[in-house]
Motif scaffolding. Structure first.
Motif, short mmCIF file in Angstrom:
data_model
loop_
_atom_site.label_atom_id
_atom_site.label_comp_id
_atom_site.label_asym_id
_atom_site.label_seq_id
_atom_site.Cartn_x
_atom_site.Cartn_y
_atom_site.Cartn_z
N GLY A 54 0.82 -1.20 0.00
CA GLY A 54 0.00 0.00 0.00
C GLY A 54 0.85 1.25 0.00
O GLY A 54 2.06 1.22 0.31
N PRO A 55 0.27 2.39 -0.33
CA PRO A 55 1.06 3.62 -0.51
C PRO A 55 1.55 4.25 0.77
O PRO A 55 2.55 4.97 0.76
CB PRO A 55 0.08 4.55 -1.23
N ASP A 56 0.89 4.03 1.91
CA ASP A 56 1.29 4.72 3.14
C ASP A 56 2.69 4.33 3.59
O ASP A 56 3.44 5.17 4.11
CB ASP A 56 0.29 4.45 4.25
N VAL A 57 3.05 3.07 3.42
CA VAL A 57 4.39 2.61 3.81
C VAL A 57 5.45 3.35 2.99
O VAL A 57 6.46 3.82 3.52
CB VAL A 57 4.52 1.09 3.61
N VAL A 58 5.22 3.46 1.68
CA VAL A 58 6.17 4.15 0.81
C VAL A 58 6.24 5.63 1.16
O VAL A 58 7.32 6.22 1.21
CB VAL A 58 5.79 3.94 -0.66
N ASN A 59 5.09 6.26 1.41
CA ASN A 59 5.08 7.67 1.79
C ASN A 59 5.91 7.93 3.05
O ASN A 59 6.65 8.92 3.12
CB ASN A 59 3.66 8.16 2.02
N SER A 97 9.74 8.52 -5.63
CA SER A 97 9.10 7.32 -5.08
C SER A 97 7.77 7.66 -4.43
O SER A 97 6.80 6.91 -4.54
CB SER A 97 10.04 6.63 -4.07
N GLY A 98 7.72 8.81 -3.77
CA GLY A 98 6.46 9.25 -3.21
C GLY A 98 5.42 9.50 -4.29
O GLY A 98 4.23 9.23 -4.10
#
Length: 415
Positions: free
Chosen positions: A276-281, A322-323
């Motif tokens: 999911g995107p939150d980990v990458v953010n 990456s974000g």
């Protein structure tokens, strides 16, 4: 989509679109390396010449808001051809400009029309399976990064050899060639809506009000992209100024250290698909905070300062790009039938943030030197981190994230 469109983009086509994204987006970034050359050529102060960068980004934000929604309303092939042709004309005007106001207007026009990547990326997201969406988005964004990196190297080197006009005129020719190529290879697509143009624009504003996850992604990118733009705009002034006294080509060489972000974005895409995107953010905003600290060493001068600048800009590049992958994967999963308008709302906010960052970076550099710019980067990055922590404590509509199990309406419409 029409029956003739393949059920998924082939790898060669994805790679070609990735190159196209890089070539198109380069028009926004290559002025960053040659603004000192523009200042000398037009006999204006370096801080005044930097307005060309801000105008290009403001034009890009306006183009995203005004033109990208047409990606849901018109066939992609014709829209892309018209926009690239207009971009080529704007670049010619910039290349023959004899005053800073004319160059600023031309830069705004180039920014306005060079929004092709923001049309191609949602189109590609609609033609691939949900489980590949993050990876394909990452691949196209890696092309964007390549364009950003090579843009500064290209313009800095060519500008040193042939003057500041040469990058604009060469870019005009490349855009013309790209027009022909994309007209030949883009698949025929059917518009996803027949809404009138004013309603398309209103939809983007409505989405910002009604989609919390869109606002979350936009806030991340406004803050981090503002930090990124402030750093790069001020970096050209630092490196070509008395601290280092290097040429514009040195800015392009420093840009090449960000090549690692071309590798990082597909990795970020796969991590987004899995976690999911939150980990990458979170990883990205922490990286941006660290980049601000490393960039402080740039004020040392000499080899140590250049190494610090290279390392800090590398971390900041990877964090921002990456974000971007995580943020776009999040918004593309919300409502597949209006991806272009979701991307419009998101990218308009992002480039308004970038424009503000460029403007603030130049002024803080003039008043407080490089320390002021690093302080701005740190402040914006910490605000992004606080935004993440707040969002994590109060999750917003987690069911909006499609986690590879729900049907994608655009998948069935392709057949």
């Amino acid at each position: 989509m029409t029956p003739g469109v393949p059920p998924a983009f082939s790898r060669p086509l994805i790679l070609l679109l990735s190159v196209a994204c890089g070539v198109a987006v380069a028009n926004i970034y290559f002025p960053q390396a040659i603004s000192p050359l523009i200042a000398a050529g037009l006999h204006v102060p370096p801080t005044s010449a930097a307005v060309v960068v801000t105008c290009a980004q403001l034009g890009y934000a306006a183009g995203i808001f005004l033109l990208v929604p047409l990606g849901d309303r018109l066939r992609h092939r014709g829209l892309v051809a018209v926009l690239l042709s207009a971009t080529s004309a704007g670049l010619v005007l910039a290349g023959i400009a004899t005053s800073l106001p004319v160059l600023a207007v031309a830069s705004t026009l180039v920014g306005l029309t060079t929004v092709v990547p923001q049309i191609l990326i949602p189109m590609a997201a609609g033609l691939v399976e949900p489980e590949r969406r993050g990876a394909v988005t990452g691949t196209l964004l890696s092309g964007l990064i390549g364009g950003i990196l090579l843009a500064r190297t290209f313009s800095g080197t060519l500008g040193e050899w042939l003057g500041w006009r040469a990058p604009y005129l060469v870019a005009a020719g490349v855009s013309a060639v790209l027009t022909v190529l994309l007209t030949a290879v883009l698949p025929r697509t059917t518009p996803s809506t027949d809404q009138r143009y004013p309603k398309l624009l209103a939809t983007s504003l409505h989405l910002l009000r009604t989609e919390p996850l869109l606002r979350r992604s936009a806030t991340y990118q406004v803050l981090i992209f503002a930090a990124f733009s402030a750093a790069w705009t001020a970096l050209a002034l630092l490196v070509t100024g008395p601290r280092y006294n290097l040429g514009a080509s040195a800015v392009g060489v420093l840009a090449l250290v960000g090549a690692a972000s071309m590798v990082a974005t597909p990795v970020a895409g796969r991590l987004t698909d899995r976690r999911g995107p939150d980990v990458v953010n979170l990883l990205c905003v922490v990286g941006a905070v660290a980049a601000a600290a490393v960039l402080l060493t740039g004020d040392l001068g000499g080899i140590a300062g250049l190494v610090g600048l290279g390392a800090g800009m590398l971390v900041l590049d990877v964090a921002m790009q990456s974000g971007q992958v995580a943020n776009q994967a999040r918004i593309f999963a919300l409502r597949p039938e209006i991806r272009a308008r979701l991307n419009t709302a998101y990218m308009t906010c992002a480039f308004l943030g970038g424009s503000a960052g460029s403007w603030l970076g130049v002024r803080l550099y003039a008043r407080f030197n490089w320390y002021g710019v690093c302080g701005l980067i740190a402040l914006l990055s910490v605000l992004a981190l606080l935004h993440h922590l707040r969002a994590s404590l109060t999750p917003l509509r987690p069911s909006s994230w499609i986690d590879n199990h729900e049907d994608d309406p655009l998948r069935t419409s392709r057949h």
